[in-house]
Design a protein around this motif. Structure first.
Motif, short mmCIF file in Angstrom:
data_model
loop_
_atom_site.label_atom_id
_atom_site.label_comp_id
_atom_site.label_asym_id
_atom_site.label_seq_id
_atom_site.Cartn_x
_atom_site.Cartn_y
_atom_site.Cartn_z
N PRO A 1 0.83 -1.21 0.00
CA PRO A 1 0.00 0.00 0.00
C PRO A 1 0.86 1.25 0.00
O PRO A 1 2.03 1.23 0.40
CB PRO A 1 -0.80 -0.12 1.29
CG PRO A 1 0.02 -0.99 2.17
CD PRO A 1 0.75 -1.93 1.25
N ALA A 2 0.28 2.34 -0.45
CA ALA A 2 0.98 3.62 -0.41
C ALA A 2 1.17 4.00 1.05
O ALA A 2 0.41 3.58 1.92
CB ALA A 2 0.15 4.68 -1.13
N PRO A 3 2.20 4.81 1.36
CA PRO A 3 2.45 5.14 2.77
C PRO A 3 1.25 5.75 3.48
O PRO A 3 1.01 5.46 4.65
CB PRO A 3 3.60 6.14 2.69
CG PRO A 3 4.29 5.84 1.42
CD PRO A 3 3.22 5.35 0.49
N ASP A 4 0.47 6.57 2.78
CA ASP A 4 -0.67 7.18 3.47
C ASP A 4 -1.84 6.20 3.62
O ASP A 4 -2.81 6.52 4.31
CB ASP A 4 -1.12 8.45 2.75
CG ASP A 4 -1.48 8.20 1.30
OD1 ASP A 4 -1.09 7.15 0.76
OD2 ASP A 4 -2.16 9.05 0.72
N ASP A 5 -1.75 5.01 3.03
CA ASP A 5 -2.77 3.98 3.21
C ASP A 5 -2.32 2.86 4.14
O ASP A 5 -3.09 1.97 4.46
CB ASP A 5 -3.15 3.36 1.86
CG ASP A 5 -3.87 4.35 0.96
OD1 ASP A 5 -4.46 5.30 1.51
OD2 ASP A 5 -3.83 4.17 -0.26
N ASP A 6 -1.07 2.88 4.56
CA ASP A 6 -0.50 1.83 5.38
C ASP A 6 -0.70 2.14 6.86
O ASP A 6 -0.12 3.09 7.37
CB ASP A 6 0.98 1.68 5.05
CG ASP A 6 1.62 0.50 5.74
OD1 ASP A 6 0.89 -0.28 6.38
OD2 ASP A 6 2.85 0.35 5.64
N PRO A 7 -1.51 1.37 7.57
CA PRO A 7 -1.77 1.69 8.98
C PRO A 7 -0.51 1.61 9.84
O PRO A 7 -0.36 2.39 10.78
CB PRO A 7 -2.80 0.65 9.41
CG PRO A 7 -3.04 -0.25 8.28
CD PRO A 7 -2.28 0.24 7.10
N ASP A 8 0.40 0.69 9.53
CA ASP A 8 1.62 0.59 10.33
C ASP A 8 2.46 1.85 10.18
O ASP A 8 3.06 2.34 11.14
CB ASP A 8 2.43 -0.63 9.92
CG ASP A 8 1.71 -1.92 10.25
OD1 ASP A 8 0.94 -1.93 11.23
OD2 ASP A 8 1.93 -2.92 9.52
N PHE A 9 2.52 2.37 8.96
CA PHE A 9 3.28 3.60 8.74
C PHE A 9 2.64 4.78 9.47
O PHE A 9 3.33 5.58 10.10
CB PHE A 9 3.38 3.90 7.24
CG PHE A 9 4.04 5.21 6.93
CD1 PHE A 9 5.41 5.35 7.04
CD2 PHE A 9 3.29 6.30 6.53
CE1 PHE A 9 6.03 6.55 6.76
CE2 PHE A 9 3.91 7.51 6.25
CZ PHE A 9 5.28 7.63 6.37
#
Length: 124
Positions: free
Chosen positions: A79-87
């Protein structure tokens, strides 16, 4: 030096075409078997390597010769960084502590049935 130039050009062409032919997969070799192409490249100076280079380039340029690979499914890509919950969770540690929302502090009151601590004397 000028006397050796045709030999040098032929040698460079032969070596380049030979490596190109050897590295080409068998199903992508144009018109002749790979062994025949190798023999032509090695034993027919100038013409063998040049014909190989021309034939291998025109074989790839035809659209029907190009093997189309299926595109990766969207689920397979990260996923894109803004869609990645861990990020997004990791960003919390970089925020300014004055503007960050603090989680509620745990209560010091014992839960029902918790008799280990006595809130009045503070001893266990």
């Amino acid at each position: 030096m000028v006397r050796f130039l045709p030999f040098l050009i032929s040698l460079v062409l032969t070596v380049y075409a030979l490596f190109s032919c050897i590295q080409t997969p068998d199903e992508d070799v144009p018109h002749l078997p790979k062994l025949v192409w190798i023999i032509l490249i090695v034993f027919v100076p100038f013409a063998g390597p040049i014909v190989w280079l021309l034939m291998s380039r025109t074989q790839v340029s035809h659209p029907e010769a190009v093997v189309r690979r299926p595109a990766a499914s969207p689920a397979a890509r990260p996923p894109a960084p803004d869609d990645d919950p861990d990020f997004l969770k990791s960003l919390d540690r970089y925020r300014d502590p004055r503007t960050a929302v603090q989680p509620p502090e745990p209560e010091d009151k014992p839960k029902d049935g918790d008799t280990d601590t006595d809130p009045e004397d503070g001893k266990a």
